[in-house]
Design a protein around this motif. Structure first.
Motif, PDB file in Angstrom:
ATOM      1  N   PHE A 198      -0.051  -5.588  -3.306  1.00  0.00           N
ATOM      2  CA  PHE A 198      -0.931  -5.491  -2.152  1.00  0.00           C
ATOM      3  C   PHE A 198      -2.358  -5.119  -2.563  1.00  0.00           C
ATOM      4  CE2 PHE A 198       3.079  -5.007   0.237  1.00  0.00           C
ATOM      5  CZ  PHE A 198       2.834  -5.935   1.240  1.00  0.00           C
ATOM      6  N   VAL A 199      -2.508  -4.304  -3.598  1.00  0.00           N
ATOM      7  CA  VAL A 199      -3.845  -3.947  -4.069  1.00  0.00           C
ATOM      8  C   VAL A 199      -4.612  -5.197  -4.488  1.00  0.00           C
ATOM      9  CG1 VAL A 199      -5.143  -2.824  -5.929  1.00  0.00           C
ATOM     10  CG2 VAL A 199      -3.344  -1.569  -4.751  1.00  0.00           C
ATOM     11  N   MET A 225      -4.659   0.946   2.477  1.00  0.00           N
ATOM     12  CA  MET A 225      -3.911  -0.127   3.126  1.00  0.00           C
ATOM     13  C   MET A 225      -2.721  -0.584   2.281  1.00  0.00           C
ATOM     14  SD  MET A 225      -5.137  -0.862   6.131  1.00  0.00           S
ATOM     15  CE  MET A 225      -5.142   0.920   6.284  1.00  0.00           C
ATOM     16  N   ALA A 226      -2.888  -0.629   0.958  1.00  0.00           N
ATOM     17  CA  ALA A 226      -1.777  -1.028   0.081  1.00  0.00           C
ATOM     18  C   ALA A 226      -0.644  -0.013   0.154  1.00  0.00           C
ATOM     19  CB  ALA A 226      -2.277  -1.173  -1.354  1.00  0.00           C
ATOM     20  N   THR A 227      -0.986   1.268   0.256  1.00  0.00           N
ATOM     21  CA  THR A 227       0.030   2.313   0.388  1.00  0.00           C
ATOM     22  C   THR A 227       0.792   2.167   1.694  1.00  0.00           C
ATOM     23  OG1 THR A 227      -1.355   3.830  -0.905  1.00  0.00           O
ATOM     24  CG2 THR A 227       0.430   4.799   0.383  1.00  0.00           C
ATOM     25  N   ILE A 278       2.645   5.609  -6.830  1.00  0.00           N
ATOM     26  CA  ILE A 278       1.443   5.262  -6.058  1.00  0.00           C
ATOM     27  C   ILE A 278       0.342   6.287  -6.291  1.00  0.00           C
ATOM     28  CG2 ILE A 278       0.534   5.063  -3.703  1.00  0.00           C
ATOM     29  CD1 ILE A 278       3.156   3.792  -2.888  1.00  0.00           C
ATOM     30  N   LEU A 279       0.710   7.560  -6.320  1.00  0.00           N
ATOM     31  CA  LEU A 279      -0.282   8.613  -6.555  1.00  0.00           C
ATOM     32  C   LEU A 279      -0.881   8.494  -7.957  1.00  0.00           C
ATOM     33  CD1 LEU A 279       1.540  11.670  -4.925  1.00  0.00           C
ATOM     34  CD2 LEU A 279      -0.377  10.364  -3.991  1.00  0.00           C
ATOM     35  N   ALA A 288      -4.664   7.651  -0.850  1.00  0.00           N
ATOM     36  CA  ALA A 288      -3.233   7.518  -1.122  1.00  0.00           C
ATOM     37  C   ALA A 288      -2.460   8.663  -0.465  1.00  0.00           C
ATOM     38  CB  ALA A 288      -2.981   7.491  -2.625  1.00  0.00           C
ATOM     39  N   LEU A 289      -3.023   9.876  -0.513  1.00  0.00           N
ATOM     40  CA  LEU A 289      -2.379  11.020   0.139  1.00  0.00           C
ATOM     41  C   LEU A 289      -2.249  10.803   1.647  1.00  0.00           C
ATOM     42  CD1 LEU A 289      -4.088  14.025  -1.708  1.00  0.00           C
ATOM     43  CD2 LEU A 289      -1.710  13.286  -1.918  1.00  0.00           C
TER      44      LEU A 289
END
Length: 359
Positions: free
Chosen positions: A15-16, A71-73, A103-104, A286-287
């Motif tokens: 997605f990124v 958005m990717a997250t 992800i983080l 991301a958080l």
């Protein structure tokens, strides 16, 4: 666990890549539509016009990267939740923090990547795009920098300036040269300080040298002298090298230099801190993205998470820009606090939301 980490990372990076290309393309298309007429009116060659938009790609990428991470997250974890994969993982005893850790970590990697682009690429590309737009398209007078002294070409004149304070409309350590139509020097004025007052400039503590009819120059010292010049403070706002055209070390040297000379460094100190703080927005987003994607486990649509994510990104951007410009540049808050306060608040809220999700 290694297979799980690879799966989550792969879904996130998919997605990124898709989003960052989409965001950059959309931004570039709209920017092209807005500016193409200006390039045509200025008769700028097509190759230079295309290079202008290509050189903007690193800057647009850095600006869009935090939104891309958010958005990717939301999309990657949201789809996993919709397919009940999150429920299966939690039933197997895997905590939310454990399966979202890739992800983080990737968001932290994007933070460092953004910082590297800011340092190694953006100062050069921004200087070039500013030159193309300001000089070739807008036909504004040029500027030169030499060892942090600024040169400005006016109307039949040249200025060498040590420092320009746009807030007080004051120039310091100035040498003003005036030429005739044959480019012969007719006047030179050395002044410790210039200040704009209504419709004229006031020169303080200097020496005025004027060309005599028979040759040679007459030198007259002065403490205060008024001159009406065609250049205004609006013309001279570009005389200072923008912070965006300097990397961190160059900007830090410039801050130390003008601070040692007794000038106001507040604006540059704010920009210096911003170069450090802005890349961390990727990690903060991301958080926020993890709890926005997982606040409801079953029977939910992705739309609420996407809308809330866009809203969070907008609120952050407005907060960062407002606190930086209104409270930082004006001196209401110290430079460090003015730049890092939005990061601290949004980071703490993101951590709170992450820990509030049912594990």
């Amino acid at each position: 666990m290694r297979i799980l980490a690879q799966y989550v990372a792969r879904e996130f990076l998919k997605f990124v890549c898709l989003l960052v290309v989409s965001f950059v393309a959309i931004y570039t298309i709209f920017d092209f539509i807005e500016k193409v007429d200006n390039f045509q009116e200025a008769q700028v060659p097509t190759s230079i016009m295309l290079s202008f938009f290509m050189l903007q790609v690193p800057e647009i990428t850095v600006l869009m990267l935090p939104l891309t991470v958010l958005m990717a997250t939301v999309l990657s974890l949201g789809l996993m939740s919709k397919r009940n994969e999150i429920t299966a993982l939690k039933s197997s005893g895997v905590s939310i923090f454990r399966f979202s850790l890739p992800i983080l970590l990737l968001a932290l990697a994007f933070t460092f990547a953004s910082a590297l682009i800011n340092e190694g690429i953006l100062p050069k590309t921004k200087a070039r795009t500013n030159y193309i737009w300001d000089i070739l398209v807008e036909k504004r007078p040029g500027r030169l920098y030499h060892k942090e002294k600024f040169w400005y070409k006016g109307r039949n004149s040249m200025y060498r300036v040590g420092y320009y304070d746009a807030t007080s409309q004051t120039l310091s350590n100035v040498v003003y040269y005036r030429f005739d139509k044959n480019f012969d020097l007719t006047m030179r004025v050395d002044a410790r300080r210039l200040h704009y007052l209504k419709d004229h400039w006031v020169f303080f503590n200097g020496l005025k040298q004027t060309l005599l009819p028979g040759g040679g120059y007459a030198a007259v010292p002065f403490k205060e002298m008024e001159l009406k010049l065609p250049e205004t403070p609006q013309d001279l706002t570009r005389i200072v090298k923008p912070s965006e055209e300097m990397d961190f070390s160059e900007l830090a040297r410039y801050v130390r230099k003008i601070d040692a000379e007794g000038y106001d460094t507040r604006r540059y100190r704010v920009d210096l801190q911003a170069k450090l703080s802005f890349p961390f927005v990727c990690l903060i987003m991301a958080l926020w993205g993890i709890p926005l994607a997982l606040f409801k486990e079953k029977g939910r649509s992705l739309a609420p998470g996407v809308v809330l994510g866009l809203g969070a990104a907008l609120v952050y951007w407005v907060s960062f820009s407002y606190v930086r410009s209104i409270f930082g540049y004006s001196g209401v808050l110290p430079p460090f606090l003015a730049v890092w306060l939005p990061n601290g608040v949004f980071g703490l809220v993101g951590l709170w939301m992450l820990t509030s999700i049912r594990q």
